[in-house]
Scaffold this motif. Structure first.
Motif, PDB file in Angstrom:
ATOM      1  N   SER A   1      11.769  12.477 -28.059  1.00 26.55           N
ATOM      2  CA  SER A   1      11.992  11.087 -28.477  1.00 26.55           C
ATOM      3  C   SER A   1      11.012  10.601 -29.540  1.00 26.55           C
ATOM      4  O   SER A   1      11.246   9.569 -30.176  1.00 26.55           O
ATOM      5  CB  SER A   1      11.940  10.156 -27.266  1.00 26.55           C
TER       6      SER A   1
ATOM      7  N   SER B   1      11.073  -6.511 -30.729  1.00 27.13           N
ATOM      8  CA  SER B   1      12.308  -6.263 -31.488  1.00 27.13           C
ATOM      9  C   SER B   1      12.574  -7.369 -32.497  1.00 27.13           C
ATOM     10  O   SER B   1      11.910  -8.382 -32.521  1.00 27.13           O
ATOM     11  CB  SER B   1      13.481  -6.155 -30.516  1.00 27.13           C
TER      12      SER B   1
ATOM     13  N   THR C   1       2.730  -2.555 -27.371  1.00 31.50           N
ATOM     14  CA  THR C   1       3.925  -3.373 -27.190  1.00 31.50           C
ATOM     15  C   THR C   1       4.643  -3.488 -28.525  1.00 31.50           C
ATOM     16  O   THR C   1       4.038  -3.890 -29.526  1.00 31.50           O
ATOM     17  CB  THR C   1       3.566  -4.776 -26.676  1.00 31.50           C
TER      18      THR C   1
ATOM     19  N   ALA D   1       5.709   3.401 -19.091  1.00 34.73           N
ATOM     20  CA  ALA D   1       6.356   2.110 -19.257  1.00 34.73           C
ATOM     21  C   ALA D   1       6.527   1.456 -17.897  1.00 34.73           C
ATOM     22  O   ALA D   1       6.543   2.138 -16.867  1.00 34.73           O
ATOM     23  CB  ALA D   1       7.708   2.291 -19.941  1.00 34.73           C
TER      24      ALA D   1
ATOM     25  N   LYS E   1       8.519   2.919 -14.762  1.00 33.79           N
ATOM     26  CA  LYS E   1       8.860   4.312 -15.059  1.00 33.79           C
ATOM     27  C   LYS E   1       7.683   5.223 -14.764  1.00 33.79           C
ATOM     28  O   LYS E   1       6.548   4.778 -14.661  1.00 33.79           O
ATOM     29  CB  LYS E   1       9.279   4.461 -16.514  1.00 33.79           C
TER      30      LYS E   1
ATOM     31  N   LYS F   1       9.598   1.742 -31.970  1.00 37.42           N
ATOM     32  CA  LYS F   1      10.786   1.138 -31.382  1.00 37.42           C
ATOM     33  C   LYS F   1      10.392   0.370 -30.122  1.00 37.42           C
ATOM     34  O   LYS F   1       9.380   0.703 -29.487  1.00 37.42           O
ATOM     35  CB  LYS F   1      11.793   2.222 -31.010  1.00 37.42           C
ATOM     36  N   PRO F   2      11.169  -0.611 -29.727  1.00 38.72           N
ATOM     37  CA  PRO F   2      10.841  -1.329 -28.484  1.00 38.72           C
ATOM     38  C   PRO F   2      10.699  -0.399 -27.282  1.00 38.72           C
ATOM     39  O   PRO F   2       9.870  -0.656 -26.394  1.00 38.72           O
ATOM     40  CB  PRO F   2      12.031  -2.284 -28.319  1.00 38.72           C
ATOM     41  N   GLU F   3      11.450   0.682 -27.259  1.00 39.60           N
ATOM     42  CA  GLU F   3      11.360   1.611 -26.136  1.00 39.60           C
ATOM     43  C   GLU F   3      10.074   2.424 -26.141  1.00 39.60           C
ATOM     44  O   GLU F   3       9.805   3.170 -25.191  1.00 39.60           O
ATOM     45  CB  GLU F   3      12.573   2.552 -26.094  1.00 39.60           C
ATOM     46  N   ASP F   4       9.257   2.293 -27.175  1.00 40.13           N
ATOM     47  CA  ASP F   4       7.940   2.928 -27.177  1.00 40.13           C
ATOM     48  C   ASP F   4       6.906   2.074 -26.453  1.00 40.13           C
ATOM     49  O   ASP F   4       5.756   2.508 -26.271  1.00 40.13           O
ATOM     50  CB  ASP F   4       7.459   3.159 -28.616  1.00 40.13           C
ATOM     51  N   THR F   5       7.287   0.888 -26.044  1.00 39.31           N
ATOM     52  CA  THR F   5       6.368   0.010 -25.322  1.00 39.31           C
ATOM     53  C   THR F   5       5.920   0.658 -24.022  1.00 39.31           C
ATOM     54  O   THR F   5       6.742   1.077 -23.202  1.00 39.31           O
ATOM     55  CB  THR F   5       7.044  -1.334 -25.021  1.00 39.31           C
TER      56      THR F   5
END
Length: 123
Positions: free
Chosen positions: A63, A123, A120, A40, A43, A87-91
């Motif tokens: 996760s 949400s 991407t 990401a 990160k 989920k958005p955090e999987d982007t």
């Protein structure tokens, strides 16, 4: 020379699904372990999951457990990452990787990498 080519990335709404593919060439695919990783923005690259050469063993980061599934088709020399309930955090940019030894995939040091495909999740 091993080549890995990912496909299947894109834009999806939260709760949706995508299936990534990783086509391999240049090495005996059926004797190689495969892994999926992601990075990401801002990160470090992280391990998502791995599959042994026979497909009998799979491992996932916490996760994604219960949402993502790794599989492989040795006849097609292709590995897959089915991603559900996104989920958005999987982007992230998702990479597939290959190594003769599964332990090297699990240790985040596989020898060969694909170029990555963007996923991407809105949400």
């Amino acid at each position: 020379q091993v080549q890995l080519v990912e496909s299947g990335g894109g834009l999806v709404q939260a709760g949706g699904s995508l299936r990534l593919s990783c086509a391999a060439s240049g090495r005996t695919f059926s004797s190689s372990a495969m892994g999926w990783f992601r990075q990401a923005p801002g990160k470090e690259r992280e391990f998502v999951g791995g599959i042994s050469s026979s497909g009998s063993n799979t491992d996932y980061t916490d996760s994604v457990k219960g949402r993502f599934t790794i599989s492989r088709d040795n006849a097609k020399m292709t590995a897959y990452l089915q991603m559900n309930s996104l989920k958005p955090e999987d982007t992230a940019v998702y990479y597939c990787a290959l190594d003769a030894k599964y332990i090297r995939v699990l240790a985040n040091v596989p020898a060969y990498w694909g170029q990555g495909t963007q996923v991407t999740v809105s949400s």
